[in-house]
Design a protein around this motif. Sequence first.
Motif, short mmCIF file in Angstrom:
data_model
loop_
_atom_site.label_atom_id
_atom_site.label_comp_id
_atom_site.label_asym_id
_atom_site.label_seq_id
_atom_site.Cartn_x
_atom_site.Cartn_y
_atom_site.Cartn_z
N ALA A 137 -43.58 18.41 31.72
CA ALA A 137 -43.18 19.62 32.43
C ALA A 137 -42.38 19.27 33.70
O ALA A 137 -41.35 19.89 33.98
CB ALA A 137 -44.41 20.46 32.78
N MET A 138 -42.83 18.27 34.43
CA MET A 138 -42.14 17.88 35.66
C MET A 138 -40.75 17.30 35.37
O MET A 138 -39.78 17.62 36.06
CB MET A 138 -43.00 16.91 36.45
CG MET A 138 -44.23 17.59 37.04
SD MET A 138 -45.39 16.47 37.82
CE MET A 138 -44.44 15.89 39.21
N GLU A 139 -40.64 16.48 34.34
CA GLU A 139 -39.33 15.91 33.96
C GLU A 139 -38.37 17.01 33.52
O GLU A 139 -37.19 16.99 33.87
CB GLU A 139 -39.49 14.87 32.85
CG GLU A 139 -40.09 13.57 33.30
CD GLU A 139 -39.23 12.83 34.32
OE1 GLU A 139 -37.98 12.89 34.25
OE2 GLU A 139 -39.81 12.18 35.21
N ILE A 140 -38.87 17.96 32.76
CA ILE A 140 -38.04 19.06 32.28
C ILE A 140 -37.56 19.89 33.46
O ILE A 140 -36.38 20.25 33.55
CB ILE A 140 -38.82 19.92 31.26
CG1 ILE A 140 -39.06 19.12 29.98
CG2 ILE A 140 -38.09 21.22 30.97
CD1 ILE A 140 -40.13 19.70 29.06
N GLN A 141 -38.44 20.17 34.40
CA GLN A 141 -38.06 20.95 35.58
C GLN A 141 -37.06 20.19 36.44
O GLN A 141 -36.13 20.78 37.00
CB GLN A 141 -39.30 21.33 36.38
CG GLN A 141 -40.10 22.42 35.69
CD GLN A 141 -41.35 22.80 36.46
OE1 GLN A 141 -41.98 21.95 37.09
NE2 GLN A 141 -41.72 24.06 36.38
N LYS A 142 -37.22 18.86 36.55
CA LYS A 142 -36.26 18.04 37.31
C LYS A 142 -34.85 18.18 36.74
O LYS A 142 -33.88 18.10 37.48
CB LYS A 142 -36.66 16.56 37.28
CG LYS A 142 -37.50 16.12 38.44
CD LYS A 142 -37.48 14.61 38.57
CE LYS A 142 -38.75 14.04 38.00
NZ LYS A 142 -38.82 12.59 38.09
N GLY A 144 -33.71 20.82 35.49
CA GLY A 144 -33.28 22.20 35.64
C GLY A 144 -33.34 22.99 34.35
O GLY A 144 -32.61 23.97 34.18
N LYS A 145 -34.21 22.55 33.45
CA LYS A 145 -34.32 23.22 32.15
C LYS A 145 -35.66 23.93 32.04
O LYS A 145 -36.55 23.74 32.86
CB LYS A 145 -34.13 22.20 31.02
CG LYS A 145 -32.74 21.57 31.07
CD LYS A 145 -32.48 20.63 29.95
CE LYS A 145 -31.07 20.04 30.07
NZ LYS A 145 -30.74 19.21 28.94
N LYS A 146 -35.78 24.77 31.01
CA LYS A 146 -36.96 25.61 30.83
C LYS A 146 -37.81 25.10 29.67
O LYS A 146 -37.34 24.41 28.78
CB LYS A 146 -36.54 27.05 30.52
CG LYS A 146 -35.64 27.67 31.55
CD LYS A 146 -36.38 27.99 32.80
CE LYS A 146 -35.46 28.69 33.79
NZ LYS A 146 -36.03 28.78 35.08
#
Length: 183
Positions: A137-142, A144-146
């Motif tokens: 989740a943190m990598e995906i948020q980094k 800028g994706k959902k």
Amino acid sequence: MDGPLDREENEQIREMIRNNPAAAVSKIREYLEQIDHIRLNVAITGEPGTGKSTFVNAFRGIDNNHEEAAPTGCKNTTNPTSYHHPDYPNVILWDLPGIGSTVWPADKYVERVELEKFDFFIIISANRFRENDVKLAMEIQKMGKKFYFVRSKINHNLRDEERSQRDFREEKTLETIMEDCIK
């Protein structure tokens, strides 16, 4: 996923609608045709054994025994595998290997799977939201994706709770699971 319209183009179309509606209609048709060609790469990820391949098959509306089904069972998937949605050929589901397995350790997973090439993510988790789910989740948020978080195998938890609790109530167990996911 890059869409055919950015903010500036939206504003241009609004202006065209005010000043030249016929040109605006033509431009809108052009953009609608482009939408049919946009690819959406959806990564199905999570730890090993959470039901990622079963989810891919269910999403595609096929049984696990179907000849075009993603392989399921007690074995690890060794490579990311793509599956086209039967009704939306530009929607590509990627059945990714499980994060944290001996073949795909968590510390090397993001680079090896090349998470940046996917547009959207579904993180599948069985039982509880775990450390590897948080890492994803943190990598995906980094980037800028959902993502969506999907909790699988709830039927197993309900059965186990019913066996072990004297005052078992399905609604209460489901509420507890939902609160844990939100937390």
